[in-house]
Design an enzyme around this catalytic site. Structure first.
Site, PDB file in Angstrom:
ATOM      1  N   CYS A 251       0.837  -1.209   0.000  1.00  0.00           N
ATOM      2  CA  CYS A 251       0.000   0.000   0.000  1.00  0.00           C
ATOM      3  C   CYS A 251       0.872   1.258   0.000  1.00  0.00           C
ATOM      4  O   CYS A 251       0.595   2.225  -0.713  1.00  0.00           O
ATOM      5  CB  CYS A 251      -0.911   0.013   1.220  1.00  0.00           C
ATOM      6  SG  CYS A 251      -2.058  -1.372   1.295  1.00  0.00           S
TER       7      CYS A 251
ATOM      8  N   CYS B 277     -24.908  27.432  16.951  1.00  0.00           N
ATOM      9  CA  CYS B 277     -23.739  27.919  17.697  1.00  0.00           C
ATOM     10  C   CYS B 277     -22.457  27.739  16.873  1.00  0.00           C
ATOM     11  O   CYS B 277     -21.592  28.617  16.831  1.00  0.00           O
ATOM     12  CB  CYS B 277     -23.595  27.169  19.017  1.00  0.00           C
ATOM     13  SG  CYS B 277     -24.969  27.398  20.158  1.00  0.00           S
TER      14      CYS B 277
ATOM     15  N   ASP C  18      19.277  -4.540  27.629  1.00  0.00           N
ATOM     16  CA  ASP C  18      19.566  -3.497  28.615  1.00  0.00           C
ATOM     17  C   ASP C  18      19.971  -4.212  29.905  1.00  0.00           C
ATOM     18  O   ASP C  18      19.670  -5.394  30.089  1.00  0.00           O
ATOM     19  CB  ASP C  18      18.311  -2.649  28.839  1.00  0.00           C
ATOM     20  CG  ASP C  18      18.514  -1.598  29.907  1.00  0.00           C
ATOM     21  OD1 ASP C  18      19.527  -0.891  29.858  1.00  0.00           O
ATOM     22  OD2 ASP C  18      17.655  -1.513  30.809  1.00  0.00           O
TER      23      ASP C  18
ATOM     24  N   ASP D  38      13.541  -2.052  29.396  1.00  0.00           N
ATOM     25  CA  ASP D  38      12.397  -1.761  30.269  1.00  0.00           C
ATOM     26  C   ASP D  38      12.245  -0.294  30.598  1.00  0.00           C
ATOM     27  O   ASP D  38      11.211   0.116  31.109  1.00  0.00           O
ATOM     28  CB  ASP D  38      12.520  -2.540  31.586  1.00  0.00           C
ATOM     29  CG  ASP D  38      13.551  -1.925  32.514  1.00  0.00           C
ATOM     30  OD1 ASP D  38      14.648  -1.584  32.030  1.00  0.00           O
ATOM     31  OD2 ASP D  38      13.263  -1.781  33.710  1.00  0.00           O
TER      32      ASP D  38
ATOM     33  N   ASP E 284      15.052   3.317  26.922  1.00  0.00           N
ATOM     34  CA  ASP E 284      15.169   2.239  25.940  1.00  0.00           C
ATOM     35  C   ASP E 284      14.179   2.396  24.784  1.00  0.00           C
ATOM     36  O   ASP E 284      14.334   1.735  23.750  1.00  0.00           O
ATOM     37  CB  ASP E 284      14.909   0.876  26.612  1.00  0.00           C
ATOM     38  CG  ASP E 284      15.923   0.574  27.702  1.00  0.00           C
ATOM     39  OD1 ASP E 284      17.099   0.908  27.526  1.00  0.00           O
ATOM     40  OD2 ASP E 284      15.522   0.002  28.732  1.00  0.00           O
TER      41      ASP E 284
END
Length: 834
Positions: free
Chosen positions: A21, A96, A519, A720, A724
């Site tokens: 696409c 309005c 990590d 975490d 990261d």
């Protein structure tokens, strides 16, 4: 193209869900004069187009994309224009809204106005220097209160989420509208075909199928396919239209000429298509959520010194050079430099490290980090879009845009498959109309073992049946279900095992991962300081050392202090009463325990206080620091009693998990913001192959890119922390520990809910097995079409048999996917299951 003569316009295209696409959109826009670089991001459905000053505007780009068959939900950044949104609670009617609109139209610089009385929103596209405050004043002058003013940037994440939710809701509604009538048709068809013909059956089926094929169910599909054909491109909707419209229209001939009804087939095709679209929308992660969460983490207000007084101002009003006053427990409002005071700063939001960092005059601090104890005066150095937090937001967005996802097999086929099928169908029609005598011997042969073949039928009927049979048998229902059904089953298995997979792209990419980046803090380690060692000086009892240390530290709220107290209690050492407690800045604490004056802190503090016996602890202190420990010295009445060491300890499963990664043939790399010594100590303990220490968020993204250049696009990362998030997005597969930061989870492709690193190994086994099922499904679905189309073209396949075969093909794909669940409930995934 220079920056001075270029502008950027961004389009939001909800239906752009694959590289196929994106390629159609890109080719369409490249045809326009004045269009430069085009960046497509299927993760957030964004297309960013760089244009010359004399190039097309946003409306022209929107028209071109819509002409290719894709709706455009939003256009922003139109040649220096911006969109400002006002929330007007009192605007509850069209009357309005008309007043508000007329009021704003009088202002110079207003380009367009959209009002929405349902959510009381006014969206105004402006150019020049016209800002939100001017718009607000004008609306308030008309008698309406304005509750909020938001620019594109401020609400970017929220508007993306709203578009995603609206797209999902629309897909769900279309599926329901198509699914209910189609189910009724199937219930009627069974007794009609196999028991007794139902009176008025054709009329009932035609009425039930009409809204499915032509109205809300199929209208958007046919509109998209028509645009696509006019544009000279072929998206998946063309196949669906050609597979549903002719059967329905041909089926209507049954009202004037006795023949088999094909209307059931038309409704079934459209419903399967809408089911696939809904599953796709459901599976897509919302990348904008990560950015939106990040934007909520910063401080909202700041205390600044103005004319000798402390004044509270909004963070957005800060300017470089402002002196901010940051009290204990406050968030630092923006990036800056400490000019007075000392304290420990919790920088876990930035570095992921749990132990607060000592800061004093001259040190730099990061906005949104937390001041733990001392009062600080901080000079603002970076504000607005230049801050650390804003840079992290930009890094996530850039990483999303630069990542090249795996192309789905069905999307790659579509561009060539559709025109080929149309050509074969037309050729069949012509061949049977022109050369019926030459082809009838094939039917004579087929009639000897195929009961539905009728060589005596009229030539026009044979021609129509062959052409329709080709279209029917080529309908990509099985192709459309091949990937989403396998993904749904695989995702369900993962959820049961605490593995949340956010995208099919992750499953397709995961199987080729060669490098696993980890990590340290919160991933390999627990992410919180723990008492590891207590080293008593000669002649000092360890229990006494811990009792004195815990007694004084019990009066402090510092994380290291809490670790010492908790560690002492675990060793059955109870803290005593402390008096005259005093904190000596950020370097240590002191207090009286009984008759003894106890001092705890770093060597510099104890030397200044004249403590004796420090030299005898040097070797032990160097050894502990070499292991990456944070060490404090405990002294009583001027004499050193020993050392207490605190560190972030390993998770129990870390060694086992890394052993499992090695068994999968992965090269394991640890990238951390921690110091080299602490990082190396952890790496040796768990068996890490490669270590990169002292790396900040920008460096983590660069490190991932370097690994991708070295090993190809086969890099996964586990993390975490907020720091990261950009690297997780840059990696080919991002894996977040479930107990970590929400931003990391939102930016990742896979989330391990339990927080256990062993889940990475399970996730990789599952991804390989699921990808294997996808490949099997696609081979079966495409192979079925390739084999059946020639048979249909020769007139040996009745369209109704094609309907049954098509349904059987789709059911076989679903059944094959379900076998994945059966396998994983029986055994633990092993090897590269396919």
């Amino acid at each position: 193209m220079s920056d001075s003569t270029a502008n950027k316009i961004t389009l939001t295209v909800p239906g752009m869900g694959s590289d196929h696409c994106a390629g159609i959109v890109r080719k369409t826009l490249q045809r326009l004069d004045g269009v430069g670089e085009i960046e497509t991001n299927i993760a957030n459905h964004r297309v960013s187009v760089t244009i010359d000053d004399d190039g097309p505007d946003g409306e022209t780009l929107k028209g071109a994309v819509e002409g290719a068959g894709y709706d455009v939900a939003a256009v922003s950044g139109d040649s220096g224009k911006q969109q400002i949104r006002l929330t007007v609670p009192g605007m509850g009617s069209d009357h309005c809204a008309g007043i508000v609109r007329k009021t704003l139209e009088r202002l110079s610089g207003v380009e367009s106005i959209d009002t929405n009385i349902a959510n009381h929103r006014v969206s105004v596209t402006v150019s020049g220097d016209l800002d939100g405050d001017t718009l607000k004043s004008a609306v308030e002058g008309a008698g309406y209160d304005v509750a909020a003013v938001q620019s594109d940037e401020a609400e970017e994440g929220e508007s993306d989420a709203e578009i995603e939710e609206a797209y999902l809701s629309q897909a769900r509604k279309r599926l329901w509208i198509a699914g209910v009538p189609t189910t009724l048709i199937m219930l009627l068809m069974m007794p009609h075909m196999f028991w007794q013909p139902l009176p008025g059956y054709l009329a009932i089926v035609a009425l039930l199928a009409f809204p499915v094929v032509f109205l809300y169910g199929g209208a958007a599909t046919h509109k998209s396919s028509w645009r696509s054909l006019k544009n000279g491109t072929f998206n998946m909707d063309v196949l669906i239209s050609m597979g549903s419209l002719p059967p329905y229209l041909i089926g209507l001939i049954g009202f004037v000429y006795p023949m088999t009804s094909f209307i059931e087939m038309a409704a079934t095709i459209m419903t399967f298509h809408l089911l696939g679209r809904y599953l796709e929308a459901l599976a897509k992660g919302r990348a904008s959520q990560a950015i939106r969460r990040l934007l909520t983490l910063g401080a909202k207000t700041a205390r600044v010194e103005r004319d000798g007084e402390e004044v509270e101002v909004a963070v957005k009003e800060l300017a470089p050079g402002d002196i901010m006053v940051v009290r204990p427990g406050d968030k630092i409002p923006t990036d800056g430099e400490v000019v007075e005071g000392e304290s420990h700063i919790d920088e876990s939001i930035a570095t992921g490290e749990s132990i607060p960092v000592y800061k004093s005059s001259g040190d730099s601090v990061i906005g949104a980090t937390i001041n733990k104890e001392g009062r600080l005066r901080v000079k603002a150095t970076r504000v607005g879009g230049d801050t650390f937090l804003s840079q992290v937001v930009k890094l996530i967005d850039q990483a999303q845009g630069s990542r090249v996802p795996i192309q789905e097999f069905a999307d790659r086929m579509t561009g060539r498959f559709v025109p080929a099928v149309l050509a074969i169908s037309l050729a069949s029609l012509v061949a049977w109309a022109v050369f019926p005598d030459a082809l009838r011997p094939i039917l004579d042969w087929g009639a000897t073992f195929l009961p539905w073949v009728n060589p005596e039928a009229a030539t026009p009927i044979l021609a129509i049946l062959a052409a329709i049979a080709v279209l029917v048998i080529a309908c990509p229902c099985a192709l459309g279900l091949a990937t989403p059904t396998a993904l749904m089953v695989g995702s369900g298995i993962g959820a049961e095992r605490g593995i949340l997979i956010r995208s099919g792209e992750a499953i397709q990419t995961f199987k080729d991962v060669k490098v696993m980046v980890l990590d340290k803090t919160g991933t390999i380690t627990r992410g919180e300081p723990t008492l590891t060692e207590a080293v008593a000086a000669d002649g000092v009892d360890e229990t006494r050392l811990l009792t004195l240390a815990a007694s004084v530290e019990n009066a402090s709220e510092h994380p290291i202090a809490r670790a010492i107290v908790d560690g002492a209690k675990q060793r059955d050492v109870k803290p005593g009463e402390v008096s005259e407690f005093r904190s000596t800045g950020a370097r240590g604490v002191s207090g009286k325990v009984g008759e003894e004056t106890v001092l705890i802190g770093n060597r510099r503090l104890l030397e200044e206080e004249g403590v004796q016996g420090l030299e005898s602890l040097d070797d032990a202190m160097s050894e502990l620091e070499g292991k990456g420990r944070s060490v404090v010295i405990v002294a009583a009445d001027g004499q050193a009693l020993g050392l207490v060491a605190v560190a972030d300890t390993l998770k129990e499963e870390s060694i086992e998990a890394i052993r499992g990664m090695h068994a999968l043939g992965l090269h394991v790399v640890m990238i951390t913001g921690d110091n080299e010594r602490a990082a190396r100590a952890v790496a040796v303990e768990v068996g890490i192959d490669e270590v990169q220490a002292g790396v900040l968020p920008e460096g983590k993204v660069d490190a991932i890119r370097a690994l991708q250049e070295k090993h190809g696009n086969h890099v996964a990362m586990v993390g975490d922390g907020i720091n990261d998030a950009p690297a997780l997005t840059q990696a080919n597969v991002g894996i977040a520990i479930g107990a970590g930061a929400d931003v990391a989870i939102e930016a990742a492709d896979v989330t391990l809910v339990s927080g256990e690193l062993t889940g990475v190994v399970d996730a990789m086994h599952l991804s390989r097995a699921t990808y294997g099922k996808i490949v099997q499904n696609l081979i079966w679905a495409s192979g079925y079409n390739i084999a059946a189309i020639p048979i249909a073209a020769l007139g040996l396949l009745h369209p109704m048999i094609g309907v049954i075969a098509m349904t059987a093909s789709s059911l076989s794909v679903i059944g094959n996917s379900l076998l994945l669940k059966r396998r994983f409930t029986r055994e633990t995934p092993q090897g590269d299951a396919q």
